[in-house]
Design an enzyme around this catalytic site. Structure first.
Site, PDB file in Angstrom:
ATOM      1  N   ASP A 106       0.825  -1.214   0.000  1.00 61.29           N
ATOM      2  CA  ASP A 106       0.000   0.000   0.000  1.00 61.29           C
ATOM      3  C   ASP A 106       0.862   1.268   0.000  1.00 61.29           C
ATOM      4  OD1 ASP A 106      -2.369   1.355  -0.070  1.00 61.29           O
ATOM      5  OD2 ASP A 106      -2.761   1.204   2.076  1.00 61.29           O
ATOM      6  N   ASN A 108     -10.616  -2.918  -6.391  1.00 59.06           N
ATOM      7  CA  ASN A 108      -9.827  -1.955  -7.185  1.00 59.06           C
ATOM      8  C   ASN A 108     -10.415  -1.696  -8.578  1.00 59.06           C
ATOM      9  OD1 ASN A 108      -6.577  -3.015  -5.851  1.00 59.06           O
ATOM     10  ND2 ASN A 108      -7.916  -1.345  -5.198  1.00 59.06           N
TER      11      ASN A 108
HETATM   12  C1  FPP Z   1      -1.943   0.025  -3.410  1.00 60.59           C
HETATM   13  O1  FPP Z   1      -1.485   1.355  -3.344  1.00 60.59           O
HETATM   14  C2  FPP Z   1      -1.344  -0.648  -4.574  1.00 60.59           C
HETATM   15  C3  FPP Z   1      -2.038  -1.154  -5.618  1.00 60.59           C
HETATM   16  C4  FPP Z   1      -3.517  -1.100  -5.737  1.00 60.59           C
HETATM   17  C5  FPP Z   1      -1.355  -1.759  -6.768  1.00 60.59           C
HETATM   18  C6  FPP Z   1      -0.151  -2.592  -6.466  1.00 60.59           C
HETATM   19  C7  FPP Z   1       0.632  -2.703  -7.702  1.00 60.59           C
HETATM   20  C8  FPP Z   1       1.970  -2.646  -7.785  1.00 60.59           C
HETATM   21  C9  FPP Z   1       2.885  -2.580  -6.622  1.00 60.59           C
HETATM   22  C10 FPP Z   1       2.549  -2.610  -9.142  1.00 60.59           C
HETATM   23  C11 FPP Z   1       3.329  -3.764  -9.599  1.00 60.59           C
HETATM   24  C12 FPP Z   1       2.829  -5.093  -9.212  1.00 60.59           C
HETATM   25  C13 FPP Z   1       3.214  -6.229  -9.827  1.00 60.59           C
HETATM   26  C14 FPP Z   1       2.809  -7.528  -9.243  1.00 60.59           C
HETATM   27  C15 FPP Z   1       4.047  -6.226 -11.049  1.00 60.59           C
HETATM   28  P1  FPP Z   1      -2.546   2.531  -3.428  1.00 60.59           P
HETATM   29  O2  FPP Z   1      -2.655   2.938  -4.860  1.00 60.59           O
HETATM   30  O3  FPP Z   1      -3.828   2.117  -2.797  1.00 60.59           O
HETATM   31  O4  FPP Z   1      -1.843   3.652  -2.591  1.00 60.59           O
HETATM   32  P2  FPP Z   1      -2.547   4.798  -1.739  1.00 60.59           P
HETATM   33  O5  FPP Z   1      -3.160   4.113  -0.541  1.00 60.59           O
HETATM   34  O6  FPP Z   1      -1.409   5.682  -1.363  1.00 60.59           O
HETATM   35  O7  FPP Z   1      -3.551   5.465  -2.614  1.00 60.59           O
END
Ligand code: FPP
Length: 255
Positions: free
Chosen positions: A21, A69
């Site tokens: 996250d 998501n």
């Molecule tokens: C949560 O951060 C993250 C995600 C929804 C996506 C995770 C994806 C990756 C780390 C990219 C690469 C993955 C692979 C397996 C190649 P958020 O967007 O919810 O962050 P925030 O809470 O700060 O908004």
């Protein structure tokens, strides 16, 4: 650099599950689009895989995209899908070379055909790899996982393969995602929030939980080492008492 797996030291988790996250906030703090944060997050994924290989962790499960998501702005979902496609194209040969078996859990039928094909190809290409299993949870939800296990049980009962009286924890567990892996020993969540967010609801029953305020793209080996050190210092009682654990070999309890 090639990370060769070492013999797992005692108290190294066999299976680590991670909520990655903080990508969005990382980008917003830099006044950049959220997609840039996800791209930076992909670099942290590589660091985490290297670390687990070096420490002899047998399985790593990453929450890449939750069932919820899909509700994010179209632009962000599109950017994430492109990132997943590129990562699969770019990384699978190297993962295979390093002995990483790749698997996906979640409702993969919701992804576009092209991505589904790449997922299946990555699984097939790395099927024989034996150093570590990397599970990518994509369009995954813990409640949905439990619901599909319930559906599988009902279908087996209807087909006469199983009697309703035979449904117990083992029968449910066998139909959940990750059934063939040891349950996660350690759960790590970056980004400051302390919740499970519909990740592996069934599988995390006795998992040690570890949280950090660090945003996912900021992940470094020192932080992962802290998580492992903390894990090694914890007493896992699995519902028993401390005295019972010292009397008996508790290894079987973590199976
Ligand atoms: C949560 O951060 C993250 C995600 C929804 C996506 C995770 C994806 C990756 C780390 C990219 C690469 C993955 C692979 C397996 C190649 P958020 O967007 O919810 O962050 P925030 O809470 O700060 O908004």
């Amino acid at each position: 650099m090639t990370a060769m797996p070492t013999t797992p030291a005692r108290n190294v988790p066999r299976h680590i599950a991670v909520i990655m996250d903080g990508n969005g906030r990382w980008a917003e703090r830099r006044r950049r689009p959220r997609a840039i944060g996800h791209r930076a997050g992909a670099r942290a994924v590589n660091l985490c895989i290297d670390f687990c290989l070096e420490h002899g962790v047998q399985a790593l499960t990453l929450f890449a995209f939750s069932s919820e998501n899909w509700g994010r702005p179209e632009e962000e979902v599109g950017a994430l899908m492109r990132l997943f496609l590129n990562a699969l194209d770019r990384e699978v040969d190297e993962l295979e070379r390093r002995g990483v078996r790749v698997r996906f859990i979640g409702e993969r039928g919701r992804f576009k055909q092209q991505l589904q094909q790449r997922m299946a190809a990555a699984e097939a290409q790395t099927a024989a790899a034996s150093h570590m299993t990397l599970v990518i949870a994509a369009s995954y939800g813990g409640r949905q996982d439990i619901a599909q296990a319930a559906r599988a049980l009902a279908m087996d009962v209807a087909a006469g393969i199983l009697r309703a009286e035979e449904i117990d924890e083992t029968a449910v567990a066998a139909r959940m995602a990750l059934a063939d892996l040891p349950p996660p020993d350690l759960f790590i969540r970056t980004g400051g929030d302390q919740r499970i967010s519909n990740f592996l609801l069934w599988q995390l029953a006795y998992t040690e939980l570890w949280f950090t305020d660090l945003l996912w793209p900021e992940l470094d080996t020192a932080t992962l080492q802290r998580a492992l050190d903390d894990f090694a210092s914890r007493e896992r009682r699995f519902g028993l008492t401390s005295a019972q654990l010292t009397d008996a070999n508790p290894e079987h309890l973590s199976a």
